[in-house]
Design an enzyme around this catalytic site. Structure first.
Site, PDB file in Angstrom:
ATOM      1  N   THR A 148     -52.265  18.572-132.734  1.00  0.00           N
ATOM      2  CA  THR A 148     -51.354  17.524-132.244  1.00  0.00           C
ATOM      3  C   THR A 148     -52.087  16.184-132.349  1.00  0.00           C
ATOM      4  O   THR A 148     -52.125  15.591-133.424  1.00  0.00           O
ATOM      5  CB  THR A 148     -50.881  17.812-130.798  1.00  0.00           C
ATOM      6  OG1 THR A 148     -52.009  17.991-129.954  1.00  0.00           O
ATOM      7  CG2 THR A 148     -50.003  19.051-130.761  1.00  0.00           C
ATOM      8  N   LYS A 171     -57.136  24.287-131.068  1.00  0.00           N
ATOM      9  CA  LYS A 171     -56.657  22.903-131.059  1.00  0.00           C
ATOM     10  C   LYS A 171     -56.627  22.434-129.604  1.00  0.00           C
ATOM     11  O   LYS A 171     -56.646  23.242-128.686  1.00  0.00           O
ATOM     12  CB  LYS A 171     -55.278  22.765-131.672  1.00  0.00           C
ATOM     13  CG  LYS A 171     -54.127  23.395-130.951  1.00  0.00           C
ATOM     14  CD  LYS A 171     -53.589  22.721-129.696  1.00  0.00           C
ATOM     15  CE  LYS A 171     -53.220  21.281-129.931  1.00  0.00           C
ATOM     16  NZ  LYS A 171     -52.683  20.721-128.630  1.00  0.00           N
ATOM     17  N   THR A 182     -55.152  21.924-122.826  1.00  0.00           N
ATOM     18  CA  THR A 182     -53.978  22.097-123.698  1.00  0.00           C
ATOM     19  C   THR A 182     -54.529  22.597-124.919  1.00  0.00           C
ATOM     20  O   THR A 182     -54.701  21.843-125.866  1.00  0.00           O
ATOM     21  CB  THR A 182     -53.363  20.832-124.204  1.00  0.00           C
ATOM     22  OG1 THR A 182     -52.819  20.174-123.177  1.00  0.00           O
ATOM     23  CG2 THR A 182     -52.274  21.115-125.221  1.00  0.00           C
ATOM     24  N   GLU A 262     -59.373  13.208-126.726  1.00  0.00           N
ATOM     25  CA  GLU A 262     -58.707  11.918-126.878  1.00  0.00           C
ATOM     26  C   GLU A 262     -59.596  10.767-126.395  1.00  0.00           C
ATOM     27  O   GLU A 262     -60.044  10.749-125.259  1.00  0.00           O
ATOM     28  CB  GLU A 262     -57.389  11.922-126.100  1.00  0.00           C
ATOM     29  CG  GLU A 262     -56.337  12.784-126.805  1.00  0.00           C
ATOM     30  CD  GLU A 262     -55.061  12.969-125.993  1.00  0.00           C
ATOM     31  OE1 GLU A 262     -55.055  12.634-124.810  1.00  0.00           O
ATOM     32  OE2 GLU A 262     -54.084  13.455-126.585  1.00  0.00           O
ATOM     33  N   ASN A 381     -52.769   7.894-124.609  1.00  0.00           N
ATOM     34  CA  ASN A 381     -51.916   8.577-123.653  1.00  0.00           C
ATOM     35  C   ASN A 381     -50.822   7.716-123.055  1.00  0.00           C
ATOM     36  O   ASN A 381     -49.928   8.221-122.378  1.00  0.00           O
ATOM     37  CB  ASN A 381     -52.762   9.207-122.555  1.00  0.00           C
ATOM     38  CG  ASN A 381     -53.425  10.462-123.083  1.00  0.00           C
ATOM     39  OD1 ASN A 381     -52.740  11.383-123.489  1.00  0.00           O
ATOM     40  ND2 ASN A 381     -54.735  10.464-123.126  1.00  0.00           N
ATOM     41  N   SER A 386     -43.705   8.288-127.010  1.00  0.00           N
ATOM     42  CA  SER A 386     -42.755   7.326-127.587  1.00  0.00           C
ATOM     43  C   SER A 386     -42.986   7.172-129.085  1.00  0.00           C
ATOM     44  O   SER A 386     -43.829   7.819-129.662  1.00  0.00           O
ATOM     45  CB  SER A 386     -42.849   5.987-126.881  1.00  0.00           C
ATOM     46  OG  SER A 386     -44.168   5.694-126.522  1.00  0.00           O
TER      47      SER A 386
END
Lengths: 386, 386
Positions: A148, A171, A182, A262, A381, A386
């Site tokens: 992702t 992942k 996640t 991230e 994040n 969006s």
């Protein structure tokens, strides 16, 4: 090489059209046997995605013929309709492979609350089955199709001298958390091993690897780690040796997840030593790992040990503040209840930070792997859905 | 008006030279009586700063003549030497005021791990005593002298129709946390009230105000809220009415702390309703409030309710996912285990966000006040100690 490294496995990773950008988004891993032993560990979140509910159920048989995974949609918080989508996906894989749906696990990752585009998923399954191969490329395609916000695929492979091996991909770049992140991970082995032993080995390996990775305290609705054993090597390994090699593979993958978290600019290991119990060591390590003031200080390369002391003091664990020693990148900054060496002596300008907290109370220890809190994390994040 | 609003109090706030930038950094609040009843609540962190250890001890008498506060240095993790510095500060105030050191509370806030510059502190005390006044300006000076990364002083005053009043100031813009924030607050009243009743009222008021403010989960080593009662109004209030007005003052100050939190761009209220217990409601509200994925989504004005569902599912509390309803700014986005209205209908472009989670399990509720996680927060906290 990853899941196609061990003998008896084929994989594929294709673009089914679930992701709007046209990237690969559907992966399939098939166990061609002769055995189909399997085990899984799943998120502890009470809000479980449909594929988790499904896969937990089918795993009760400790037997899997295949795993189908999609990225781009988590199929979480989607109600009975979402569960039907997972079921239909498993049925489709079963039909094309000519097996039963109860032998098919399903994993999903992506945005929570959206329904899967089932037309794309079902025709994607057909394409994936056509592309199944035991090549290195096929393994890489599968590892790529589950990504992702990850920036790169994560693969690992370890071979035992006796002739069996363990490979896997994973992942998960955010929502990385206590009790799994996640993250999805599929691990394969050609060892000849029962589902019961596989499950025990996976629990032990996860506890010390994926479970000790804590990027932001989030625990996803979809976390899943599956291990599939084909027995194709014909070799039944010693349980302890198998667990050891599986732990190595899981640690390798967990380290790759940490490195690609991230917004990461610093890889931080927090080791808590001298704890009265392992639980205390883990709890303290996690609280420090999740503390935004510690994480932002690390981002700023600032050896602000006061924030580490603050964080550990708020943990419900056995602590005697005047016994605590805090060492950052080899320099002890806090001892005997007060400042030890000057904070300026700890150099945090590199990308790796090693924090050691010695409680001097007992014999137990644990290391939590985490990252810093950077502008990149906030950026990624605050704009994700969006 | 704040601490000098109620009769019987004088205050001062001066620049003693503790802060390098020359700003005000030493505050003094003196209770001229006729009574000197007092109560305090303190951080639950096991690593307690020297001034907390000192003030907890002197508060056992439930009597205070004065409070001396400094910003620019937390005097935390400073060992026996740090405790002596606090003691010497109290002795100095006592000496100049002609009272006993046991009647003097001490509060500090700023960087952890540094020793106080005692020459500046002690001569600062002398200057502060000279400048003591019961004017509005004196109250404002004291409220200003305790600030660290706050951008403005926080003051509150409420008058009861019977003729007594409660005033106060607070500071604390980061490390705002469960069970008090990095916050210091001094509240004064001219009501005629015993130390026992004062303590009970303060516990009740804090529990519903300061304790429900959670900016980043940090719990400081220095958190302190003190209430001093002079009895100068000559009026003994009804205990319930007093607790009510004190709660109003504390809530006013807590709201100001929320509004001036580090990097804040959104004021977020998280109300958990229908919980099986108040503890569950608070625990769930806090977990959502502390979740970085929720906080960054709010920063991005993104009604990503999936992250709220993920956060509440990881709380050790009674939850039945299919009963949970999530409403954001009046629009119910999740109900019956799946998406309700479309996320695009919830407008988060304004600065206030109202999240309501209804568990539909019981009668209990709680509201947690929090903020978003912005680039400003990261910026401020990655450069704070340098």
């Amino acid at each position: 090489m990853s899941v196609t490294g061990p003998a008896g496995f084929r994989a594929a990773g294709i673009a089914a059209g679930i992701k709007e950008n046209g990237n690969r988004d559907l992966a399939l891993v098939v166990n061609d046997g002769p055995n189909q032993a399997a085990a899984g560990v799943f998120t502890t979140n009470k809000v479980k995605a449909a594929p988790v509910l499904w896969s937990q159920q089918v795993l009760k048989e400790r037997k899997l013929r295949a795993v189908v995974l999609n990225s781009g949609c988590a199929n979480a918080c989607t109600g009975p309709g979402g569960f039907q989508d997972t079921h239909a996906t498993a049925e489709k894989v079963a039909e094309v492979l000519g097996v039963g749906a109860i032998e098919i696990a399903v994993c999903s990752t992506g945005l929570i609350g959206e329904r899967l585009p089932m037309k794309e998923v079902l025709s994607g399954v057909e394409t994936a089955v056509e592309e199944l191969a035991d090549s290195e490329q096929a393994g890489l395609d599968a590892a790529t199709a589950v990504l992702t916000t990850d920036t790169k695929p994560k693969q690992a492979l370890r071979k035992h001298s006796a002739g069996w091996s363990i490979g896997g991909f994973a992942k998960g770049a955010g929502m990385l958390a206590p009790n799994l992140a996640t993250m999805l991970s599929v691990v394969t082995t050609d060892a000849d091993i029962s589902g019961e032993v596989l499950e025990e080995a996976l629990r032990q390996a996860s506890r010390l690897t994926f479970d000790r990775l804590d990027v932001d305290g989030g625990t996803s609705t979809n976390d899943t780690v599956l291990v599939l054993a084909s027995g194709a090597s014909g070799i039944a390994p010693d349980q302890e040796e198998f667990t050891e090699l599986l732990t190595q593979v899981c640690l390798d993958l967990a380290r790759q997840l940490q490195g690609d978290a991230e917004g990461v600019t610093k890889l931080i290991d927090i080791t808590v030593r001298g704890a009265a119990s392992e639980d205390d060591a883990v709890r303290i390590g996690r609280t420090i790992a999740e503390d935004n003031l510690v994480k932002t200080a690390m981002f700023g390369s600032d050896p602000n040990w006061g924030r580490i002391a603050m964080a550990l003091g708020r943990v419900p664990a056995e602590i005697e503040p005047e016994k605590v020693e805090i060492t950052v990148n080899g320099v002890t900054l806090f001892a005997n209840g007060t400042q030890a060496r000057d904070r300026s002596e700890a150099d945090l300008s590199g990308s790796e930070i090693d924090i050691v907290v010695d409680l001097h109370l007992g014999e137990h220890s644990a290391t939590i792997m985490t990252t810093d809190l950077s502008h990149g994390y906030v950026e990624e994040n605050s704009a994700y859905s969006s």
